[in-house]
Every structure is written in structure tokens, then in C-alpha cells.
Design a protein around this motif. Structure first.
Motif, PDB file in Angstrom:
ATOM      1  N   LEU A 209      43.122   7.139   2.991  1.00  0.00           N
ATOM      2  CA  LEU A 209      42.149   8.212   2.782  1.00  0.00           C
ATOM      3  C   LEU A 209      40.721   7.716   2.974  1.00  0.00           C
ATOM      4  CD1 LEU A 209      43.624  10.154  -0.257  1.00  0.00           C
ATOM      5  CD2 LEU A 209      43.332  10.984   2.080  1.00  0.00           C
ATOM      6  N   ARG A 210      40.429   6.526   2.479  1.00  0.00           N
ATOM      7  CA  ARG A 210      39.091   5.946   2.678  1.00  0.00           C
ATOM      8  C   ARG A 210      38.813   5.734   4.157  1.00  0.00           C
ATOM      9  NH1 ARG A 210      40.418   3.001  -1.875  1.00  0.00           N
ATOM     10  NH2 ARG A 210      41.058   1.209  -0.650  1.00  0.00           N
ATOM     11  N   GLN A 211      39.813   5.225   4.874  1.00  0.00           N
ATOM     12  CA  GLN A 211      39.658   4.975   6.302  1.00  0.00           C
ATOM     13  C   GLN A 211      39.427   6.288   7.052  1.00  0.00           C
ATOM     14  OE1 GLN A 211      43.147   3.397   8.181  1.00  0.00           O
ATOM     15  NE2 GLN A 211      42.017   2.600   9.945  1.00  0.00           N
ATOM     16  N   GLN A 212      40.193   7.314   6.737  1.00  0.00           N
ATOM     17  CA  GLN A 212      40.011   8.600   7.397  1.00  0.00           C
ATOM     18  C   GLN A 212      38.674   9.227   7.029  1.00  0.00           C
ATOM     19  OE1 GLN A 212      43.510  10.798   6.284  1.00  0.00           O
ATOM     20  NE2 GLN A 212      44.779   9.821   7.856  1.00  0.00           N
ATOM     21  N   SER A 213      38.256   9.060   5.825  1.00  0.00           N
ATOM     22  CA  SER A 213      36.953   9.590   5.395  1.00  0.00           C
ATOM     23  C   SER A 213      35.831   8.890   6.160  1.00  0.00           C
ATOM     24  CB  SER A 213      36.786   9.384   3.900  1.00  0.00           C
ATOM     25  OG  SER A 213      35.532   9.787   3.472  1.00  0.00           O
ATOM     26  N   GLU A 214      35.982   7.586   6.312  1.00  0.00           N
ATOM     27  CA  GLU A 214      34.987   6.815   7.057  1.00  0.00           C
ATOM     28  C   GLU A 214      34.947   7.264   8.514  1.00  0.00           C
ATOM     29  OE1 GLU A 214      31.929   4.258   7.746  1.00  0.00           O
ATOM     30  OE2 GLU A 214      32.804   4.765   5.801  1.00  0.00           O
ATOM     31  N   GLN A 215      36.101   7.509   9.117  1.00  0.00           N
ATOM     32  CA  GLN A 215      36.158   7.966  10.512  1.00  0.00           C
ATOM     33  C   GLN A 215      35.501   9.339  10.644  1.00  0.00           C
ATOM     34  OE1 GLN A 215      40.314   7.766  11.461  1.00  0.00           O
ATOM     35  NE2 GLN A 215      40.235   5.574  11.968  1.00  0.00           N
ATOM     36  N   LEU A 216      35.743  10.225   9.680  1.00  0.00           N
ATOM     37  CA  LEU A 216      35.125  11.549   9.727  1.00  0.00           C
ATOM     38  C   LEU A 216      33.601  11.454   9.569  1.00  0.00           C
ATOM     39  CD1 LEU A 216      37.643  13.693   7.669  1.00  0.00           C
ATOM     40  CD2 LEU A 216      37.169  13.840  10.121  1.00  0.00           C
TER      41      LEU A 216
END
Length: 170
Positions: free
Chosen positions: A159-166
Motif C-alpha cells: 500500500l505504501r508503494q502504491q501510494s508513493e507511485q500515485l
């Protein structure tokens, strides 16, 4: 022996037999209750997926219950009598001891996390500890529940990784 004494001894013997029968019936009933409660507790313990330990204030293992042995650093029986520091990496042992110290002061502790390499691989565990009632003159003992939170940690990282990508895309 007089008839009065014989009759008295007869009544006393009947009373003793009756009392003995009641006592035997009571013991049988208590044994059944203990067997049933033991079976209930055993079923409850088997349903708990977490690791459970009883340790003393010094971090020495006294009991161990593991639904999955591959989540233990060592065989459950060989943990008994050993301290955290004898089987865990220093930082993990220190975190476990902090949880015990906190439970000793406050009655309970939760939220401490450790990472260990066990036969099942690298795993994250969250500890909850509670002080047991003290037996006479015994060192304090604690029940420690160790929950495998590896999947939760992996999901949080994703989730952190996807949030960072967004955030980068925006």
C-alpha cells in the motif's frame, strides 16, 4: 457386647458407608468436570493460531504452545528453561524483554514487533504480554501471545508503494 452397642455400631457403619458413597460420587463428578474442562481448554488452545508462551521476569521460557512448530526458533520443548537472549538475535530479545518489563509495570503490554528467521522463513511477529497472578513467593510470570503479522506487514508495504507511485504520477 450389648445389643445397644451393636445397634450403635451398625448405624455408625451404615452412616460411614453412606458418607463414603457420597464422597465417592462427589469425586467421580469432580473428575468428570475436570475432564470436560480440560477437553474444552484443549480445543480452545488448538483453535488459537498464535504462539503462546509463559515466561518469567527474566525472559526464561516455562511453557510453550505453538499451533505451527515452523514458526518457532527451536523445538517447543527445547525452549523451556532458555532465555530470550539465548535463542533470539539481540534486538529481538531486547524487544521481548521490554514487553515483559512493560507488562510487569502495567499488567499488560501490546504492539511490540520483532522480525525473526524461523523454519517458515522471515516472519514478523507482534507481541502481547500480560502478567499472571503471582503464586506465593514465586517470580512474576507472564503469558506472551506472539502473532504472525507477516502478511499484514507485506500488505502495508504494498500500500505504501502504491501510494508513493500515485503521488509521483499526480
Amino acid at each position: 457386647v450389648t445389643p445397644y452397642r451393636t445397634r450403635f455400631l451398625g448405624y455408625a457403619l451404615l452412616l460411614a458407608l453412606f458418607a463414603g458413597g457420597l464422597l465417592a460420587l462427589w469425586v467421580i463428578t469432580l473428575r468428570r468436570m475436570v475432564r470436560q474442562r480440560t477437553a474444552d481448554l484443549s480445543a480452545t488452545m488448538q483453535a488459537i493460531p498464535d504462539l503462546m508462551f509463559e515466561v518469567d521476569i527474566h525472559g526464561r521460557y516455562h511453557r510453550c504452545h505453538a499451533h505451527r512448530e515452523d514458526l518457532l526458533l527451536d523445538d517447543g520443548d527445547s525452549l523451556i528453561g532458555k532465555r530470550f537472549s539465548e535463542i533470539m538475535p539481540p534486538q529481538a530479545a531486547e524487544t521481548c524483554q521490554q514487553a515483559i518489563n512493560e507488562a510487569n509495570e502495567n499488567g499488560q503490554s501490546s504492539g511490540h514487533q520483532i522480525e525473526l528467521t524461523v523454519p517458515a522463513g522471515k516472519r514478523w511477529f507482534e507481541l502481547s504480554a500480560a502478567r499472571k497472578a503471582l503464586a506465593s513467593s514465586a517470580d512474576a510470570h507472564f503469558i506472551v501471545i506472539s502473532r504472525d503479522i507477516t502478511q499484514r506487514r507485506q500488505a502495508e508495504a504494498m500500500l505504501r508503494q502504491q501510494s508513493e507511485q500515485l503521488r509521483i504520477i499526480s
